[in-house]
Design a protein around this motif. Structure first.
Motif, PDB file in Angstrom:
ATOM      1  N   TYR A 199       0.793  -1.168  -0.046  1.00  0.00           N
ATOM      2  CA  TYR A 199      -0.247  -0.050  -0.045  1.00  0.00           C
ATOM      3  C   TYR A 199       0.871   1.302   0.107  1.00  0.00           C
ATOM      4  O   TYR A 199       2.141   1.319   0.658  1.00  0.00           O
ATOM      5  CB  TYR A 199      -0.754   0.114   1.291  1.00  0.00           C
ATOM      6  N   TYR A 200       0.478   2.234  -0.735  1.00  0.00           N
ATOM      7  CA  TYR A 200       1.311   3.541  -0.833  1.00  0.00           C
ATOM      8  C   TYR A 200       0.515   4.641  -0.905  1.00  0.00           C
ATOM      9  O   TYR A 200      -0.855   4.846  -1.545  1.00  0.00           O
ATOM     10  CB  TYR A 200       2.078   3.511  -2.144  1.00  0.00           C
ATOM     11  N   SER A 201       0.888   5.803  -0.188  1.00  0.00           N
ATOM     12  CA  SER A 201      -0.158   6.913  -0.195  1.00  0.00           C
ATOM     13  C   SER A 201       0.889   8.191   0.105  1.00  0.00           C
ATOM     14  O   SER A 201       1.770   8.032   1.020  1.00  0.00           O
ATOM     15  CB  SER A 201      -1.121   7.052   0.876  1.00  0.00           C
ATOM     16  N   GLY A 204      -1.606  11.042   3.701  1.00  0.00           N
ATOM     17  CA  GLY A 204      -1.520  11.079   5.223  1.00  0.00           C
ATOM     18  C   GLY A 204      -2.546  10.096   5.741  1.00  0.00           C
ATOM     19  O   GLY A 204      -2.764  10.144   7.008  1.00  0.00           O
ATOM     20  N   LYS A 205      -3.470   9.339   4.931  1.00  0.00           N
ATOM     21  CA  LYS A 205      -4.473   8.672   5.507  1.00  0.00           C
ATOM     22  C   LYS A 205      -4.204   7.371   5.285  1.00  0.00           C
ATOM     23  O   LYS A 205      -5.397   6.572   5.751  1.00  0.00           O
ATOM     24  CB  LYS A 205      -5.722   9.089   4.528  1.00  0.00           C
ATOM     25  N   LEU A 206      -3.274   6.806   4.932  1.00  0.00           N
ATOM     26  CA  LEU A 206      -3.374   5.337   4.899  1.00  0.00           C
ATOM     27  C   LEU A 206      -3.144   4.616   6.053  1.00  0.00           C
ATOM     28  O   LEU A 206      -3.961   3.574   6.091  1.00  0.00           O
ATOM     29  CB  LEU A 206      -1.953   4.962   3.926  1.00  0.00           C
ATOM     30  N   GLU A 207      -2.641   4.831   7.007  1.00  0.00           N
ATOM     31  CA  GLU A 207      -2.424   4.137   8.073  1.00  0.00           C
ATOM     32  C   GLU A 207      -4.015   4.021   8.692  1.00  0.00           C
ATOM     33  O   GLU A 207      -4.479   2.934   9.129  1.00  0.00           O
ATOM     34  CB  GLU A 207      -1.502   4.840   9.301  1.00  0.00           C
ATOM     35  N   ALA A 208      -4.733   5.194   8.924  1.00  0.00           N
ATOM     36  CA  ALA A 208      -6.002   5.109   9.307  1.00  0.00           C
ATOM     37  C   ALA A 208      -7.053   4.222   8.507  1.00  0.00           C
ATOM     38  O   ALA A 208      -7.690   3.534   9.119  1.00  0.00           O
ATOM     39  CB  ALA A 208      -6.714   6.267   9.509  1.00  0.00           C
ATOM     40  N   ALA A 209      -6.681   3.915   7.179  1.00  0.00           N
ATOM     41  CA  ALA A 209      -7.691   3.445   6.420  1.00  0.00           C
ATOM     42  C   ALA A 209      -7.376   1.949   6.546  1.00  0.00           C
ATOM     43  O   ALA A 209      -8.301   1.135   6.598  1.00  0.00           O
ATOM     44  CB  ALA A 209      -7.463   3.945   4.874  1.00  0.00           C
ATOM     45  N   TYR A 210      -6.231   1.570   6.723  1.00  0.00           N
ATOM     46  CA  TYR A 210      -5.644   0.040   6.839  1.00  0.00           C
ATOM     47  C   TYR A 210      -5.997  -0.329   8.210  1.00  0.00           C
ATOM     48  O   TYR A 210      -6.695  -1.330   8.290  1.00  0.00           O
ATOM     49  CB  TYR A 210      -4.094   0.191   6.846  1.00  0.00           C
ATOM     50  N   GLY A 213      -9.819  -1.189   7.886  1.00  0.00           N
ATOM     51  CA  GLY A 213     -10.292  -2.211   6.959  1.00  0.00           C
ATOM     52  C   GLY A 213     -10.573  -1.855   5.641  1.00  0.00           C
ATOM     53  O   GLY A 213     -11.137  -2.618   4.913  1.00  0.00           O
ATOM     54  N   ASN A 214     -10.384  -0.386   5.107  1.00  0.00           N
ATOM     55  CA  ASN A 214     -10.615   0.028   3.947  1.00  0.00           C
ATOM     56  C   ASN A 214      -9.673   0.837   3.191  1.00  0.00           C
ATOM     57  O   ASN A 214      -9.837   1.648   2.577  1.00  0.00           O
ATOM     58  CB  ASN A 214     -12.039   1.137   4.301  1.00  0.00           C
ATOM     59  N   ALA A 215      -8.448   0.058   3.059  1.00  0.00           N
ATOM     60  CA  ALA A 215      -7.275   0.687   2.631  1.00  0.00           C
ATOM     61  C   ALA A 215      -7.039  -0.014   1.048  1.00  0.00           C
ATOM     62  O   ALA A 215      -6.057   0.259   0.420  1.00  0.00           O
ATOM     63  CB  ALA A 215      -6.066   0.390   3.415  1.00  0.00           C
TER      64      ALA A 215
END
Length: 274
Positions: A199-201, A204-210, A213-215
């Protein structure tokens, strides 16, 4: 693997960019790298001198491993010098962490069975002059089986891509062709029973999305596949920081130039095995 543990830095301040020379005032409170490490026993580091250090806790700073000017990130710097050293299996230099057990009593090794995750928020801030190549975030595997650098995030000039043991395990996979130095990004390497997901972003929202469960929108895809490699191996471990892909021989007359170095700033990171 039944073991479950997590390593994480202190809360991220949300500031942008920032290597060793960044300005803009202080946005964090760290004074030494261990201030930004939840468990400084859980990692060891190899320096551009070739020296390995397992004592990262306490009052500790040096020219290769220090807190950035904004006091919210750990700088991993590798100057190109004639007296550089390297690890036994590499000709290149690094200022890079290698994961250990939570107590720091020994190095950790795992197989690709189960689930294994590394998350890093980082920025690649400087590249060598002659050979501007650098690796930031790695999975290592069993070298005797031809795995070694199983999957790495690599930057060559402005080309940011995934490499799989130098193309031995599979061809490179581009993430972007126009990476600008200093761009803060999040990356997750996830291995689930041999399938490798990335996953790459940069938002700044990747960790929260992961964690929610919606990354899926951040997945790096290989055609129609959501995973980038499906391969089982053992003797595995994560590495975080700066593996500069150059040395004095490659840099020639630029060796010793004060502006000739590789550098990565890491703002936040954790690993999980279950």
């Amino acid at each position: 693997m039944n073991q479950h543990w997590e390593f994480k830095s202190v809360a991220d301040s949300g500031s942008s960019g920032g290597g060793s020379g960044s300005g803009g005032g202080s946005t964090g409170t760290a004074e030494i790298p261990s201030d930004l490490m939840d468990n400084c026993n859980q990692w060891k580091i190899t320096y551009p001198s070739g020296v390995e250090d397992k004592t990262l806790c306490g009052e500790y700073n040096n020219e290769y491993f220090f807190v950035n000017d904004n006091r919210d990130g750990i700088v991993f710097k590798a100057p190109i010098r004639s007296n550089n050293g390297s690890t036994p299996n590499s000709d290149y230099i690094r200022s890079e962490l290698r994961e250990r057990t939570t107590t720091g009593s020994s190095d950790i090794y795992w197989t690709t069975s189960g689930t294994h995750v590394v998350y890093v928020k980082q920025a690649i801030t400087h590249l060598p002059i002659v050979k501007p190549h650098l690796v930031a975030t790695q999975i290592h595997g069993n070298k005797s089986d031809g795995i070694d650098d199983a999957m790495v995030l690599r930057l060559e000039n402005k080309h940011l891509f995934l490499s799989f043991n130098g193309g031995v395990l599979r061809s490179d996979l581009t993430i972007k062709t126009n990476y600008n130095l200093g761009t803060k990004h999040e990356v997750i390497f996830e291995v689930i029973n041999g399938k490798h997901y990335v996953y790459y972003s940069e938002d700044g929202k990747l960790e929260a999305a992961y964690k929610a469960g919606n990354a899926s929108s951040y997945l790096v895809k290989d055609g129609s596949n959501t995973y980038v490699m499906n391969r089982n191996y053992d003797q595995s471990y994560f590495k975080i920081g700066n593996y500069t892909q150059s040395n004095a021989e490659k840099e020639g007359s630029q060796t010793g130039n004060a502006n000739n170095y590789g550098e990565v700033v890491v703002y936040d990171f954790w690993v999980e095995h279950k």
